[in-house]
Design an enzyme around this catalytic site. Sequence first.
Site, PDB file in Angstrom:
ATOM      1  N   PHE A 198       0.855  -1.195   0.000  1.00 56.82           N
ATOM      2  CA  PHE A 198       0.000   0.000   0.000  1.00 56.82           C
ATOM      3  C   PHE A 198       0.887   1.239   0.000  1.00 56.82           C
ATOM      4  O   PHE A 198       1.782   1.374   0.827  1.00 56.82           O
ATOM      5  CB  PHE A 198      -0.916   0.035   1.233  1.00 56.82           C
ATOM      6  CG  PHE A 198      -1.820   1.246   1.223  1.00 56.82           C
ATOM      7  CD1 PHE A 198      -3.027   1.234   0.525  1.00 56.82           C
ATOM      8  CD2 PHE A 198      -1.453   2.425   1.870  1.00 56.82           C
ATOM      9  CE1 PHE A 198      -3.845   2.355   0.485  1.00 56.82           C
ATOM     10  CE2 PHE A 198      -2.263   3.550   1.831  1.00 56.82           C
ATOM     11  CZ  PHE A 198      -3.465   3.514   1.140  1.00 56.82           C
TER      12      PHE A 198
ATOM     13  N   ASP B  16       9.261   2.568   1.591  1.00 59.59           N
ATOM     14  CA  ASP B  16       8.116   3.347   2.069  1.00 59.59           C
ATOM     15  C   ASP B  16       7.961   3.107   3.570  1.00 59.59           C
ATOM     16  O   ASP B  16       7.452   2.079   3.999  1.00 59.59           O
ATOM     17  CB  ASP B  16       6.854   2.921   1.304  1.00 59.59           C
ATOM     18  CG  ASP B  16       5.619   3.709   1.729  1.00 59.59           C
ATOM     19  OD1 ASP B  16       5.635   4.344   2.798  1.00 59.59           O
ATOM     20  OD2 ASP B  16       4.616   3.664   0.980  1.00 59.59           O
TER      21      ASP B  16
ATOM     22  N   LYS C 171       3.095  10.308   7.855  1.00 59.46           N
ATOM     23  CA  LYS C 171       2.319   9.952   9.054  1.00 59.46           C
ATOM     24  C   LYS C 171       2.860  10.595  10.342  1.00 59.46           C
ATOM     25  O   LYS C 171       2.543  11.737  10.596  1.00 59.46           O
ATOM     26  CB  LYS C 171       2.173   8.445   9.163  1.00 59.46           C
ATOM     27  CG  LYS C 171       1.332   7.887   7.995  1.00 59.46           C
ATOM     28  CD  LYS C 171       0.373   6.779   8.353  1.00 59.46           C
ATOM     29  CE  LYS C 171      -0.688   6.621   7.283  1.00 59.46           C
ATOM     30  NZ  LYS C 171      -0.529   5.482   6.413  1.00 59.46           N
TER      31      LYS C 171
HETATM   32  C1  LIG Z   1      -0.756   5.676   4.827  1.00 60.36           C
HETATM   33  C2  LIG Z   1       0.289   5.215   3.888  1.00 60.36           C
HETATM   34  C3  LIG Z   1       0.568   5.903   2.688  1.00 60.36           C
HETATM   35  C4  LIG Z   1      -0.255   7.072   2.220  1.00 60.36           C
HETATM   36  O1  LIG Z   1      -0.168   8.164   3.088  1.00 60.36           O
HETATM   37  P1  LIG Z   1      -1.271   9.347   2.991  1.00 60.36           P
HETATM   38  O2  LIG Z   1      -0.710  10.415   3.888  1.00 60.36           O
HETATM   39  O3  LIG Z   1      -2.557   8.771   3.473  1.00 60.36           O
HETATM   40  O4  LIG Z   1      -1.341   9.764   1.578  1.00 60.36           O
HETATM   41  C5  LIG Z   1       1.614   5.457   1.905  1.00 60.36           C
HETATM   42  N1  LIG Z   1       2.347   4.391   2.253  1.00 60.36           N
HETATM   43  C6  LIG Z   1       2.109   3.697   3.388  1.00 60.36           C
HETATM   44  C7  LIG Z   1       2.966   2.538   3.736  1.00 60.36           C
HETATM   45  C8  LIG Z   1       1.064   4.076   4.241  1.00 60.36           C
HETATM   46  O5  LIG Z   1       0.813   3.361   5.353  1.00 60.36           O
END
Ligand SMILES: *Cc1c(COP(=O)(O)O)cnc(C)c1O
Length: 395
Positions: free
Chosen positions: A134, A219, A248
């Site tokens: 994701f 990520d 985040k």
């Molecule tokens: C939440 C998340 C995203 C996206 O972040 P947003 O601030 O909601 O756009 C991307 N990668 C990972 C691993 C995430 O958990």
Amino acid sequence: MNDNTTIITTEQQHTSGLYPKRGVALVRGAGARLYDAAGRAYIDCVGGQGAANLGHCHPAIVAAIQAQATTLLNCPEIFYNDQRAAYLQELAAVLPMPARIFLCNSGAEAVEAALKFARLLTGRQQVIATMRGFHGRTMGALSATWEPKYREPFAPLVPGFSHVAYGDVAALEAAVNEQTAAVLLEPVQGEGGVRPAPAGYLDAARRICAAHGALLLVDEVQTGFGRTGRLFAVEHSGVQPDLLILAKSIAAGLPMGAVAIHERHGSLPGGAHGTTFGGGPLLCAVARAALRVYQEERIPQQAVEKGAWLLQRLRELNLRGVREVRGQGLLVGLELKQRVQPVLQSLLERGLLALPAGPNVLRLLPPLIIGYDDLDAVAVLLQEVLGEPSPPTPA
Ligand SMILES: *Cc1c(COP(=O)(O)O)cnc(C)c1O
């Protein structure tokens, strides 16, 4: 607008409708507790979906917001700024590799930037991401995201993306070649079901990328800032990404993202990318305060200790409705023998807020400052809801 019903009906009337919502209106937070409009307390294991590693209204964060709010709120990156200069220096000092830093406003935006940087730096187009991965909902990030129900309504997506099984070194080896710009993966798949990378996977990804001149993009939007027991999850392996993607909890609950670019790639060409709000002084001041708290309160170490305690407690309970308990630090998943949504509803009714991670995984993302008394209450409530025999599954 001070009772739950009025808030909920008003929102329902005007909201886009995009979010499946839970029937509770949260109006106040302190530490690992949230309160609804009737004053009822909830233990927070949603943690702002990963953005609230320091809990709610941490005094150091509140103080930083107040001080910067009366100094300077907005300053585009075409000018220099004291808070930004200090934050870049302080963040660089704790990154897992020597790096330059691009600041932006969200996880998806950081992923977008990293994808563009990878194409820019390699002159190649292909990106390999992972099944169950994701990375966000904008078109580029979505192209890397696996879940078909997120992707399919929006086709055609960005060309050049493919997905390999997560954790499968041979599959990665077979997929990466001289056309590959980047391999993009999470150190622990969060949204995809709380799945930590198998031992050696990140090292293998690093080696395979290096052998073909592809960039390794990690990520850490969800795993970063202490969640897995290190400030960054790549520190468990010692692997240095080419691009490290952060968001985040970077600014303790306010919207901010960043991409760290390994120093070996030098600085990027002027004008190639940008964003109006990126690197603003308010967010930089808040992110500085957050970074100080991560260090001074030894937040990653707290995640190690509390995560180990919670995993052991949950495994010992041997809950009847649970197939497996897994996780790293305080990123904890319970794979259920049933669908997760009704369980989340029962927990909410008992005063515990938790998350799904796919259809049958319950995910706990408590603030890392949560107390052991609250963690114990989490275990007791899970036992109430999941210790009972699960309903017979139809044949
Ligand atoms: C939440 C998340 C995203 C996206 O972040 P947003 O601030 O909601 O756009 C991307 N990668 C990972 C691993 C995430 O958990």
